[in-house]
Design a protein around this motif. Structure first.
Motif, mmCIF file in Angstrom:
data_model
loop_
_atom_site.group_PDB
_atom_site.id
_atom_site.type_symbol
_atom_site.label_atom_id
_atom_site.label_comp_id
_atom_site.label_asym_id
_atom_site.label_seq_id
_atom_site.Cartn_x
_atom_site.Cartn_y
_atom_site.Cartn_z
ATOM 1 N N ASP A 179 6.139 25.313 -13.606
ATOM 2 C CA ASP A 179 7.459 25.318 -12.987
ATOM 3 C C ASP A 179 8.531 25.177 -14.055
ATOM 4 O O ASP A 179 9.027 24.144 -14.591
ATOM 5 C CB ASP A 179 7.597 24.270 -11.967
ATOM 6 C CG ASP A 179 8.705 24.532 -10.942
ATOM 7 O OD1 ASP A 179 9.558 25.571 -11.164
ATOM 8 O OD2 ASP A 179 9.150 23.838 -9.993
ATOM 9 N N GLU A 180 9.074 26.538 -14.444
ATOM 10 C CA GLU A 180 10.220 26.247 -15.501
ATOM 11 C C GLU A 180 9.968 25.261 -16.618
ATOM 12 O O GLU A 180 10.731 24.362 -16.981
ATOM 13 C CB GLU A 180 11.668 25.924 -14.902
ATOM 14 C CG GLU A 180 11.857 26.796 -13.775
ATOM 15 C CD GLU A 180 13.502 26.816 -13.476
ATOM 16 O OE1 GLU A 180 14.313 26.549 -14.150
ATOM 17 O OE2 GLU A 180 13.751 27.119 -12.131
ATOM 18 N N SER A 185 10.044 26.575 -6.574
ATOM 19 C CA SER A 185 9.217 25.366 -6.752
ATOM 20 C C SER A 185 8.690 25.145 -5.418
ATOM 21 O O SER A 185 7.353 24.739 -5.489
ATOM 22 C CB SER A 185 10.256 24.371 -7.011
ATOM 23 O OG SER A 185 10.659 24.409 -8.383
HETATM 24 MG MG MG Z 1 12.821 25.117 -8.931
#
Ligand code: MG
Ligand code: ADP
Length: 240
Positions: free
Chosen positions: A161-162, A41
């Protein structure tokens, strides 16, 4: 399009990125994988100036990313971000969420923004839900609204991000399908994900990050199918 050269980043005494070098070319899909806390991240946040990095350089289309300069706002509109938690405005409809950035950040004509926004919601399979509020949508639908919102900025690249980590398993597929179709249309994408099937099918390249270092990178087939480094092998054994 995106270039990182020996990027370092610390939070106080904790060095989180220890010299990251890598790139994403125009039209490429690159998946960034690695254990929790490895710095995935943080890399995305440095790329669009949400975090300041201390060493090395990041360039977007040749332009230096410097979060302390006003030009960072320009760069942010060119690199859309889709988060694990969708961050939609709860009191605005799906369509209103999608047109917020184009109208208020980019100054687009509201009528045209609505037309394009409705088209984008169609495209992510939510044409019939454009007037729903986030609370009336499933997690997977909210994430598809968030993707439409990212597209509405007409970005040059999207950082994910995910995007499916917070979803119930049965809702993951619809979101991955939308991402797959974006990839097929040539969108430049950097995707942090634990969905190894997606990475294998869609990614051109995979970067494996561990402890703030890119331990291994290469073609998706090679990194996922025949990893060379023991840490990559160990990670993949645990997630597959
Ligand atoms: Mg992360
Ligand atoms: P990942 O996304 O791979 O799980 P992160 O990039 O979120 O990892 O975090 C990497 C490391 O940096 C972790 O040890 C995390 O605790 C730390 N970290 C992230 N953000 C901050 C912050 N704002 N302040 C202090 N430490 C942070």
């Amino acid at each position: 399009m995106i270039q990182l050269n020996n990027v370092t980043k610390s939070f106080g005494a904790l060095q989180v990125l220890k010299g990251i070098t890598g790139e994403v070319q125009k039209g490429e899909v690159v998946c960034l994988i690695g254990p929790s806390g490895s710095g995935k991240s943080t890399i995305l946040r440095c790329l669009n100036g949400l975090e300041v990095y201390q060493g090395g350089q990041i360039h977007i289309n040749g332009e230096l990313v410097d979060a302390t300069k006003p030009a960072i706002r320009q760069i942010r509109t060119r690199m859309a971000m889709v988060f694990q938690r969708f961050n939609l405005f709860p009191h605005r409809t799906a369509l209103e969420n999608v047109i917020e950035g184009p109208v208020h950040v980019k100054g687009e004509n509201p009528k045209e923004a609505r037309e394009y926004g409705a088209h984008l919601l169609e495209r992510v399979g939510l044409g019939a839900r454009k007037d729903y509020f986030p609370g009336q949508l499933s997690g997977g639908q909210m994430q598809r609204v968030a993707i439409a919102r990212a597209l509405a900025m007409r970005p040059e690249a999207i950082l994910f991000d995910e995007p499916t980590s917070a979803l119930d398993p049965e809702l993951v597929g619809d979101v991955l399908d939308v991402m797959r179709s974006l990839a097929e249309e040539g969108m430049t994408m950097l995707v942090v994900t634990h969905e190894m099937g997606f990475a294998r099918d869609v990614a051109d390249r995979v970067l494996f990050l561990d402890g703030g270092v890119i331990v291994e990178q290469g073609k998706a087939d090679a990194v996922l199918g025949a990893p060379q480094h023991p840490r990559t092998q160990d990670f993949l054994r645990r997630v597959l």
